[in-house]
Structures are given as C-alpha cells and as structure tokens.
Design a protein around this motif. Structure first.
Motif, PDB file in Angstrom:
ATOM      1  N   LEU A   3      45.028  52.506  38.349  1.00 26.31           N
ATOM      2  CA  LEU A   3      43.754  52.042  37.630  1.00 26.31           C
ATOM      3  C   LEU A   3      44.385  50.890  36.616  1.00 26.31           C
ATOM      4  CD1 LEU A   3      43.327  56.494  37.410  1.00 26.31           C
ATOM      5  CD2 LEU A   3      41.705  54.075  38.140  1.00 26.31           C
ATOM      6  N   ALA A   4      45.775  51.393  36.182  1.00 25.02           N
ATOM      7  CA  ALA A   4      46.536  50.712  35.164  1.00 25.02           C
ATOM      8  C   ALA A   4      46.454  49.342  35.233  1.00 25.02           C
ATOM      9  CB  ALA A   4      47.990  51.009  35.064  1.00 25.02           C
ATOM     10  N   LEU A   5      46.820  48.518  36.593  1.00 28.07           N
ATOM     11  CA  LEU A   5      46.417  47.364  37.207  1.00 28.07           C
ATOM     12  C   LEU A   5      45.199  46.842  36.950  1.00 28.07           C
ATOM     13  CD1 LEU A   5      48.844  47.275  40.710  1.00 28.07           C
ATOM     14  CD2 LEU A   5      49.286  46.256  38.150  1.00 28.07           C
ATOM     15  N   TYR A   6      44.060  47.909  37.408  1.00 24.32           N
ATOM     16  CA  TYR A   6      42.678  47.255  37.001  1.00 24.32           C
ATOM     17  C   TYR A   6      42.327  46.898  35.994  1.00 24.32           C
ATOM     18  CZ  TYR A   6      37.800  47.915  38.104  1.00 24.32           C
ATOM     19  OH  TYR A   6      36.159  47.577  38.262  1.00 24.32           O
ATOM     20  N   GLY A   7      42.899  47.929  35.101  1.00 20.72           N
ATOM     21  CA  GLY A   7      42.660  47.470  33.163  1.00 20.72           C
ATOM     22  C   GLY A   7      42.929  46.634  32.785  1.00 20.72           C
ATOM     23  N   VAL A   8      44.833  45.867  33.751  1.00 22.86           N
ATOM     24  CA  VAL A   8      45.434  44.645  32.843  1.00 22.86           C
ATOM     25  C   VAL A   8      44.175  43.849  33.868  1.00 22.86           C
ATOM     26  CG1 VAL A   8      47.162  43.474  33.089  1.00 22.86           C
ATOM     27  CG2 VAL A   8      47.777  46.230  32.779  1.00 22.86           C
ATOM     28  N   TYR A   9      44.029  43.951  34.397  1.00 23.57           N
ATOM     29  CA  TYR A   9      43.624  42.899  34.963  1.00 23.57           C
ATOM     30  C   TYR A   9      42.265  42.574  34.209  1.00 23.57           C
ATOM     31  CZ  TYR A   9      39.851  40.741  37.754  1.00 23.57           C
ATOM     32  OH  TYR A   9      38.249  40.432  38.873  1.00 23.57           O
ATOM     33  N   GLY A  10      41.505  43.628  34.161  1.00 24.48           N
ATOM     34  CA  GLY A  10      40.339  43.507  33.785  1.00 24.48           C
ATOM     35  C   GLY A  10      40.082  42.770  31.741  1.00 24.48           C
ATOM     36  N   LEU A  11      41.486  43.499  31.054  1.00 21.97           N
ATOM     37  CA  LEU A  11      41.821  42.994  30.296  1.00 21.97           C
ATOM     38  C   LEU A  11      41.542  41.234  29.826  1.00 21.97           C
ATOM     39  CD1 LEU A  11      43.932  45.690  28.766  1.00 21.97           C
ATOM     40  CD2 LEU A  11      41.331  44.937  27.926  1.00 21.97           C
ATOM     41  N   PHE A  12      42.780  40.895  31.154  1.00 20.98           N
ATOM     42  CA  PHE A  12      43.364  39.724  30.707  1.00 20.98           C
ATOM     43  C   PHE A  12      42.401  38.491  31.688  1.00 20.98           C
ATOM     44  CE2 PHE A  12      46.490  42.350  29.258  1.00 20.98           C
ATOM     45  CZ  PHE A  12      46.824  42.228  27.608  1.00 20.98           C
ATOM     46  N   VAL A  38      37.308  48.218  25.939  1.00 19.28           N
ATOM     47  CA  VAL A  38      37.534  49.572  25.692  1.00 19.28           C
ATOM     48  C   VAL A  38      37.897  50.701  27.542  1.00 19.28           C
ATOM     49  CG1 VAL A  38      36.751  51.443  25.036  1.00 19.28           C
ATOM     50  CG2 VAL A  38      36.227  49.515  23.232  1.00 19.28           C
ATOM     51  N   PHE A  39      36.836  49.808  27.734  1.00 14.33           N
ATOM     52  CA  PHE A  39      36.463  50.350  29.113  1.00 14.33           C
ATOM     53  C   PHE A  39      37.834  50.250  29.955  1.00 14.33           C
ATOM     54  CE2 PHE A  39      36.409  49.921  33.759  1.00 14.33           C
ATOM     55  CZ  PHE A  39      36.057  51.081  34.280  1.00 14.33           C
ATOM     56  N   PHE A  40      38.549  49.233  29.693  1.00 19.79           N
ATOM     57  CA  PHE A  40      39.659  48.553  30.642  1.00 19.79           C
ATOM     58  C   PHE A  40      40.480  48.545  29.393  1.00 19.79           C
ATOM     59  CE2 PHE A  40      36.965  45.873  32.705  1.00 19.79           C
ATOM     60  CZ  PHE A  40      37.426  46.109  33.946  1.00 19.79           C
ATOM     61  N   ALA A  41      41.207  49.205  28.799  1.00 14.45           N
ATOM     62  CA  ALA A  41      41.699  49.166  27.676  1.00 14.45           C
ATOM     63  C   ALA A  41      42.523  51.097  27.988  1.00 14.45           C
ATOM     64  CB  ALA A  41      41.653  49.105  26.404  1.00 14.45           C
ATOM     65  N   GLY A  42      41.221  51.411  28.168  1.00  8.62           N
ATOM     66  CA  GLY A  42      40.848  53.016  28.298  1.00  8.62           C
ATOM     67  C   GLY A  42      41.829  53.785  29.753  1.00  8.62           C
ATOM     68  N   LEU A  43      41.475  52.148  30.474  1.00  9.67           N
ATOM     69  CA  LEU A  43      42.672  52.400  32.135  1.00  9.67           C
ATOM     70  C   LEU A  43      43.504  52.360  32.784  1.00  9.67           C
ATOM     71  CD1 LEU A  43      40.122  50.879  34.795  1.00  9.67           C
ATOM     72  CD2 LEU A  43      40.091  53.300  34.657  1.00  9.67           C
ATOM     73  N   LEU A  73      33.013  52.700  38.733  1.00  8.65           N
ATOM     74  CA  LEU A  73      32.538  54.584  39.299  1.00  8.65           C
ATOM     75  C   LEU A  73      33.493  55.566  40.297  1.00  8.65           C
ATOM     76  CD1 LEU A  73      29.086  55.939  39.962  1.00  8.65           C
ATOM     77  CD2 LEU A  73      31.151  56.435  42.024  1.00  8.65           C
ATOM     78  N   PRO A  74      34.118  54.551  41.155  1.00  9.20           N
ATOM     79  CA  PRO A  74      35.408  55.328  41.992  1.00  9.20           C
ATOM     80  C   PRO A  74      36.402  55.305  41.033  1.00  9.20           C
ATOM     81  CG  PRO A  74      33.679  53.639  43.089  1.00  9.20           C
ATOM     82  CD  PRO A  74      33.788  53.313  41.931  1.00  9.20           C
ATOM     83  N   ALA A  75      37.154  54.835  39.785  1.00 11.61           N
ATOM     84  CA  ALA A  75      37.903  54.401  39.238  1.00 11.61           C
ATOM     85  C   ALA A  75      38.290  55.325  39.078  1.00 11.61           C
ATOM     86  CB  ALA A  75      38.465  53.327  38.649  1.00 11.61           C
ATOM     87  N   VAL A  76      36.657  55.272  37.559  1.00 11.10           N
ATOM     88  CA  VAL A  76      36.311  56.506  36.444  1.00 11.10           C
ATOM     89  C   VAL A  76      36.632  58.538  37.532  1.00 11.10           C
ATOM     90  CG1 VAL A  76      35.425  56.989  34.923  1.00 11.10           C
ATOM     91  CG2 VAL A  76      35.814  55.325  35.401  1.00 11.10           C
ATOM     92  N   SER A  77      35.992  58.021  38.338  1.00 13.33           N
ATOM     93  CA  SER A  77      35.090  59.443  39.044  1.00 13.33           C
ATOM     94  C   SER A  77      37.485  60.238  39.139  1.00 13.33           C
ATOM     95  CB  SER A  77      34.419  59.368  39.798  1.00 13.33           C
ATOM     96  OG  SER A  77      34.809  58.885  40.397  1.00 13.33           O
ATOM     97  N   MET A  78      37.546  59.416  40.148  1.00 10.75           N
ATOM     98  CA  MET A  78      38.927  59.598  40.731  1.00 10.75           C
ATOM     99  C   MET A  78      39.996  59.871  39.887  1.00 10.75           C
ATOM    100  SD  MET A  78      38.658  59.708  43.774  1.00 10.75           S
ATOM    101  CE  MET A  78      40.934  59.576  44.218  1.00 10.75           C
ATOM    102  N   GLY A  79      39.949  58.804  38.254  1.00 14.70           N
ATOM    103  CA  GLY A  79      40.777  59.398  37.282  1.00 14.70           C
ATOM    104  C   GLY A  79      40.898  60.796  36.869  1.00 14.70           C
ATOM    105  N   LEU A  80      39.159  61.074  36.468  1.00 17.97           N
ATOM    106  CA  LEU A  80      39.356  61.993  35.391  1.00 17.97           C
ATOM    107  C   LEU A  80      39.387  63.332  36.455  1.00 17.97           C
ATOM    108  CD1 LEU A  80      36.279  60.930  33.477  1.00 17.97           C
ATOM    109  CD2 LEU A  80      38.449  61.314  32.617  1.00 17.97           C
ATOM    110  N   LEU A  81      38.652  63.723  38.461  1.00 18.25           N
ATOM    111  CA  LEU A  81      38.771  64.152  38.810  1.00 18.25           C
ATOM    112  C   LEU A  81      40.257  64.813  39.106  1.00 18.25           C
ATOM    113  CD1 LEU A  81      35.978  63.652  41.439  1.00 18.25           C
ATOM    114  CD2 LEU A  81      35.799  65.685  38.969  1.00 18.25           C
TER     115      LEU A  81
END
Length: 245
Positions: free
Chosen positions: A103-112, A225-230, A23-31
């Motif tokens: 956000l990019a680090l979070y996405g990489v972490y979530g993917l791998f 899909v979510f983490f790749a998008g991040l 929730l914080p990552a998506v909302s902060m990124g888009l806003l």
C-alpha cells in the motif's frame, strides 16, 4: 462487524468510482485492522469480481486485449499458483506487513509517477515477468497493484484500452485469488461468501456516489489526499506489525 464491512466497501467503492481504482487496496487495508488478511481477502472476492468484470466489458475489443496480453495473464496464473512470497494466512511471516508495504509503494507511485517511460518495445518479455510478480503478490497480500498497474500504464495505451486492460488483469487476478483461497483454507477461518455478497451492494452504491463526486471536486487534489493516505496507512501497518508502534 456487518456495519464495519458495509462502511469499508461503501468508502472503497466511492474511491473507485471517483478515481477508477483503489477498491481492493482500501478494503484490504481497512479490513485488516480488525480481521486477518485471509478473511479480508475472502470478503473482497464478489465485490471485486463484479466491479472488475463491469470495468472489462464497458467497452468492446475484449478478445483483442486477450490476444495481446495472454502472456501477462498466464504469468498471473503461474504466480498465484507458485508464489515466491509468504501467502495469505500461511508461513511464519505475517501478510499484514507485506500488505502495508504494498500500500505504501502504491501510494508513493501514485504521488510521484508523472509520466511513465514507454516500455512497449519490451512487452514480449516483460509481460510474463510482470504477470508472475503480480500473481505472486496477489496471493500474498490480496491486492494486485504492484507491478501490474505501473507496467500497463508504461505501455502508453489509449485511455479506454488502459481501463479495459486493467479490468482484464484484475479479473484474472481475482479469479486466481478466489481459487487459491478455496484450495488453501486457513484452519477455523471459513470463506464467508454470504458476507462477500452483502459487501457488493455498498460497493456498487459507493461507486455510483463516486461518479457523482468526480464532477464536483478537483480530481488531482482528491488523488493526492488518497495516495498520501495510503503511504501513511501502509507505513503504519508495517511498523505496527514489526512491533515498532
């Protein structure tokens, strides 16, 4: 603006309801695409606080968790008070780039990140360090993710304990962020508590919808899909802020 805020928090709440995070990552990124990170963080306060408290008290053993993780919580408080990073709305370095990197680090972490090493035997000295970095990055980006989430997962807690520990860390971080934003306002950028309260309803509706989606689609595919998008979104924010896009 109101319609966009409602859309963002409904989407972020849906992702949190489906995955239990985001929730914080998506909302902060888009806003942050349309308003400053400082303004985005102010809108996040009430929805984030309510959902985190809900997550924290969903099970018992709250006092037990506080006794165990007080060094982590103290580190978060100290880090938010004395951050080594440029903070939201202040300094010559814009927080958008730092937020995008997070956000990019979070996405990489979530993917791998498949299986985190067990670092529980080092918890007594790692907790305050991880807490400090988490608190410092919270007031710099408005999001507490790195390194608190990977650290708590690396303690190999039981599922319910992990969910509550994350809720505890997120609750304290959100409180610290709210205090920071109140004590360090940006000129001509008032804290809009009314809009933050309005954002709570679509976030809760999104969470409810996300719980329904969770049982209808494969979670692992949704996570990828979510983490790749991040990763893509975070890199775009960094490159755009640096003037390369």
């Amino acid at each position: 603006m109101l319609a966009f805020v409602i859309f963002v928090f409904a989407l972020a709440g849906m992702i949190k309801g489906t995955l239990g995070l985001g929730l914080p990552a998506v909302s902060m990124g888009l806003l942050s695409l349309v308003i400053s990170p400082f303004q985005a963080a102010t809108l996040l306060i009430i929805p984030s606080m309510v959902t985190n408290v809900w997550q924290l008290f969903a099970e018992g053993q709250v006092l037990k968790l506080i006794r165990r993780f007080w060094p982590l919580l103290l580190g978060i408080i100290v880090g938010s008070a004395w951050s080594v990073f440029p903070t939201l709305g202040h300094g010559s370095f814009h927080s958008e780039a730092l937020l995008g990197g997070m956000l990019a680090l979070y996405g990489v972490y979530g993917l791998f990140a498949k299986s985190m090493p067990n670092v529980s035997k080092h918890e007594h000295w790692l907790s305050p360090i991880m807490g400090y970095l988490g608190g410092a990055l919270t007031v710099a980006t408005g999001v507490v993710v790195i390194p608190v989430v990977p650290y708590l997962q690396s303690l190999h807690l039981k599922r319910d304990e992990l969910v509550q520990a994350l809720g505890l860390a997120f609750t304290v971080s959100t409180l610290c962020l709210a205090v920071y934003l109140h004590l360090h306002p940006v000129k001509d950028t008032p804290i809009d508590y009314q809009m933050s309260l309005i954002a709570l309803l679509p976030a809760l509706i999104g969470m409810w919808l996300g719980t329904k989606i969770r049982y209808r689609i494969p979670e692992q595919k949704f996570r990828k899909v979510f983490f790749a998008g991040l990763v893509i979104f975070g890199l775009y924010m960094v490159l755009h802020q640096l003037g390369w896009l």
